[in-house]
Design a protein around this motif. Structure first.
Motif, short mmCIF file in Angstrom:
data_model
loop_
_atom_site.label_atom_id
_atom_site.label_comp_id
_atom_site.label_asym_id
_atom_site.label_seq_id
_atom_site.Cartn_x
_atom_site.Cartn_y
_atom_site.Cartn_z
N ARG A 202 0.80 -1.24 0.00
CA ARG A 202 0.00 0.00 0.00
C ARG A 202 0.82 1.27 0.00
N PHE A 203 2.01 1.26 0.62
CA PHE A 203 2.72 2.53 0.81
C PHE A 203 4.11 2.47 0.17
N ARG A 204 4.66 3.66 -0.02
CA ARG A 204 6.03 3.79 -0.50
C ARG A 204 6.95 3.72 0.71
N LEU A 205 7.85 2.75 0.69
CA LEU A 205 8.74 2.60 1.84
C LEU A 205 10.07 3.25 1.56
N HIS A 206 10.65 3.82 2.59
CA HIS A 206 11.97 4.45 2.46
C HIS A 206 13.01 3.52 3.01
N LYS A 207 14.10 3.39 2.27
CA LYS A 207 15.17 2.50 2.70
C LYS A 207 15.85 3.08 3.94
N HIS A 208 16.13 2.28 4.91
CA HIS A 208 16.90 2.63 6.10
C HIS A 208 16.24 3.71 6.95
N SER A 209 15.01 4.09 6.66
CA SER A 209 14.44 5.15 7.46
C SER A 209 12.98 4.83 7.76
N ALA A 210 12.78 4.29 8.95
CA ALA A 210 11.40 4.01 9.35
C ALA A 210 10.64 5.31 9.54
N MET A 211 11.36 6.37 9.98
CA MET A 211 10.69 7.63 10.26
C MET A 211 10.10 8.24 9.00
N LEU A 212 10.90 8.24 7.92
CA LEU A 212 10.40 8.82 6.67
C LEU A 212 9.20 8.03 6.17
N THR A 213 9.23 6.73 6.35
CA THR A 213 8.10 5.91 5.91
C THR A 213 6.84 6.29 6.67
N VAL A 214 6.99 6.46 7.98
CA VAL A 214 5.83 6.81 8.80
C VAL A 214 5.31 8.19 8.40
N ILE A 215 6.24 9.15 8.20
CA ILE A 215 5.81 10.51 7.87
C ILE A 215 5.12 10.52 6.51
N ASP A 216 5.61 9.70 5.62
CA ASP A 216 4.99 9.62 4.30
C ASP A 216 3.52 9.22 4.41
N GLN A 217 3.22 8.36 5.38
CA GLN A 217 1.83 7.96 5.53
C GLN A 217 1.04 8.97 6.33
N HIS B 61 12.47 15.93 9.01
CA HIS B 61 11.25 15.14 8.82
C HIS B 61 10.76 15.16 7.39
N GLY B 62 11.38 16.00 6.54
CA GLY B 62 10.98 16.04 5.15
C GLY B 62 9.63 16.68 4.91
N THR B 63 9.21 17.62 5.79
CA THR B 63 7.94 18.31 5.59
C THR B 63 8.17 19.81 5.56
N TRP B 64 7.15 20.54 5.10
CA TRP B 64 7.25 22.00 5.05
C TRP B 64 6.90 22.65 6.38
N THR B 65 6.41 21.86 7.34
CA THR B 65 5.85 22.46 8.55
C THR B 65 6.84 23.36 9.27
N GLY B 66 8.11 22.95 9.31
CA GLY B 66 9.10 23.78 9.98
C GLY B 66 9.21 25.15 9.35
N GLN B 67 9.18 25.18 8.01
CA GLN B 67 9.32 26.47 7.34
C GLN B 67 8.06 27.31 7.49
N ILE B 68 6.88 26.64 7.55
CA ILE B 68 5.64 27.39 7.78
C ILE B 68 5.68 28.03 9.17
N PHE B 69 6.15 27.25 10.15
CA PHE B 69 6.27 27.78 11.51
C PHE B 69 7.19 28.99 11.51
N THR B 70 8.26 28.90 10.70
CA THR B 70 9.19 30.01 10.64
C THR B 70 8.52 31.26 10.10
#
Lengths: 284, 155
Positions: A202-217, B61-70
């Motif tokens: 279902r989702f796009r997974l990021h290599k070596h980064s569980a955090m990026l995967t979670v944020i993507d969802q 985190h790869g999101t724009w939220t930090g820059q919006i907060f700025t």
């Protein structure tokens, strides 16, 4: 590793605190003021070198050099701004701080905000200059600029804060990998393994980064810096897209805040005239 | 200039360290300096420290939220600047001084008074160059004039 960072942070805080205390203008009169300033400056330079050693090197040599340059320039200008006797010099050192942080923004890929910050603060600094020239320079070099207000306790509290922050931030690391020891960890690992298959579908997974995967969802597509193909979105389009979709209410509230501040500034500077003491009001 | 492809936690850590240093130094300036304008600049510098952390977290985190907060922080800083400078103008009109300790009467009723620090200060260093003027011997006597603040003179 952790103790090394803690000791380094304590040394930075102690040396920096000593340097800042000696560099601040003091109440006591005497000819040794210049000598104390020089000694404080040396302690502060030593603290800055240690601070640069605390920064971990990046992958790229050029990026490391530029980052260290901007970071040290920002912190040194900050110290000089705080300790400058002349408010005009303070404003100039503040401009230097803003330029350095602008460079750090660029290194973090926030080019729009780097330009925006520099433009906004350049205006703010010109206004401050105007105020300094209008108000402070009329009296010459003022007494209150050459005497700090309780420098001892303030320096101690600020550098204890700095020590706490440095010691807690410097020991950051993501390396939490380790053997499975408890039953709870075992259970968690098993359940996540059983869910991996559905995740892969279902989702796009990021290599070596569980955090990026979670944020993507977790975050909507407009809020992500990287687009669908993994390439970075253009700065202004990305920020605008996120600001006017995900953060629409924030944008509106910022406008309201600016309006309120405008009204407040007008009310403060033009005080209401006192009620006239004539008898006209009683006659009606 | 583009950011590194992988914004690792080491880079985030570096940004947070610089932000912490800026924040503490700004706090030091706010607590020790007595000039209202320098205090205001110190607060702006504390904001800069926070903004560095926000931008680094947003990129991490790869999101724009930090820059919006700025951007929001920039807005708040603009509001703060307008209100603070308006207050500085009003306070200066009252007492003809940018000193913050002049206003130590505005305190809690049970707080101890701050001792007045008027004449005690570091000696002023004369700046060589066109800015330093020779000290002239006063001729005649100083005429009587009002030393009251401007607003009191006006009314």
């Amino acid at each position: 590793m952790m103790t090394k960072y803690s000791i380094l942070a304590a040394l930075i805080a102690a040396l920096g605190g000593l340097g800042a205390y000696l560099m601040l203008p003091h109440k006591r009169k005497g000819t040794r003021a210049g000598l104390a300033y020089k000694a404080g400056a040396q302690a502060a330079v030593l603290a800055l070198v240690l601070f640069a050693a605390l920064l971990s090197p990046l992958a790229d040599f050029v990026a490391t050099t530029f980052f260290d340059l901007f970071a040290v320039a920002a912190v040194a200008s900050a110290l000089l701004m705080v300790t400058a006797r002349d408010p005009v010099h303070s404003a100039l050192w503040f401009a230097s701080v803003v330029l350095s942080t602008g460079g750090l923004f660029l290194l973090a890929g926030a080019s729009f905000l780097a330009a925006g910050t520099i433009i906004v603060y350049a205006g703010a600094i010109i206004v401050t200059f105007l105020f300094v020239i209008m108000l402070a320079q009329m009296e010459g070099r003022a007494v209150y600029d050459r005497a700090a207000h309780s420098p001892g306790p303030a320096t101690v509290s600020c550098f204890v804060l700095l020590w706490c922050l440095l010691a807690s931030i410097a020991t950051l690391s993501t390396d939490t990998s380790g053997p499975i020891e408890t039953r709870e960890q075992q259970f968690r690992a098993e359940t996540s393994f059983s869910r991996i298959e559905s995740l892969v579908e279902r989702f796009r997974l990021h290599k070596h980064s569980a955090m990026l995967t979670v944020i993507d969802q977790a975050s909507p597509a407009t809020n992500r810096i990287h687009g669908g193909e993994g390439a970075e979105k253009p700065q202004v389009a990305g920020i605008g897209g996120s600001l006017y979709t995900d953060h629409l209410i924030t944008a509106g509230l910022s406008g309201v805040l600016l309006f309120v501040a405008l009204v407040g500034a007008i009310v403060i500077t033009n005080p209401r005239p006192r009620p006239q003491a004539t008898g006209r009001g009683q006659a009606i | 200039m583009t950011a590194p492809d992988v914004f690792t936690i080491e880079i985030l850590r570096n940004y947070l360290l610089v932000g912490a240093a800026l924040f503490s130094l700004g706090m030091l300036g706010f607590l020790t300096r007595r000039n209202l304008i320098v205090m205001f600049l110190s607060v702006e510098m504390m904001l800069q420290g926070v903004v560095l952390g926000l931008i680094a977290f947003g990129r991490y985190h790869g999101t724009w939220t930090g820059q919006i907060f700025t951007i929001v922080i920039l807005t708040v800083a603009a509001c703060e600047a307008s209100i603070a400078l308006a207050l500085v103008v009003v306070l200066y009109q009252r007492k003809s001084s940018l000193d913050a300790t002049v206003w130590s009467a505005v305190r809690e009723a049970d707080a101890p008074p701050i001792e007045p620090v008027e004449a005690e200060a570091e000696p002023a260093v004369a700046v060589p160059g066109p800015e330093s003027y020779p000290r002239l011997i006063p001729a005649g006597h100083e005429p009587e004039h009002s030393r009251q603040a401007t607003i009191e003179r006006r009314t």
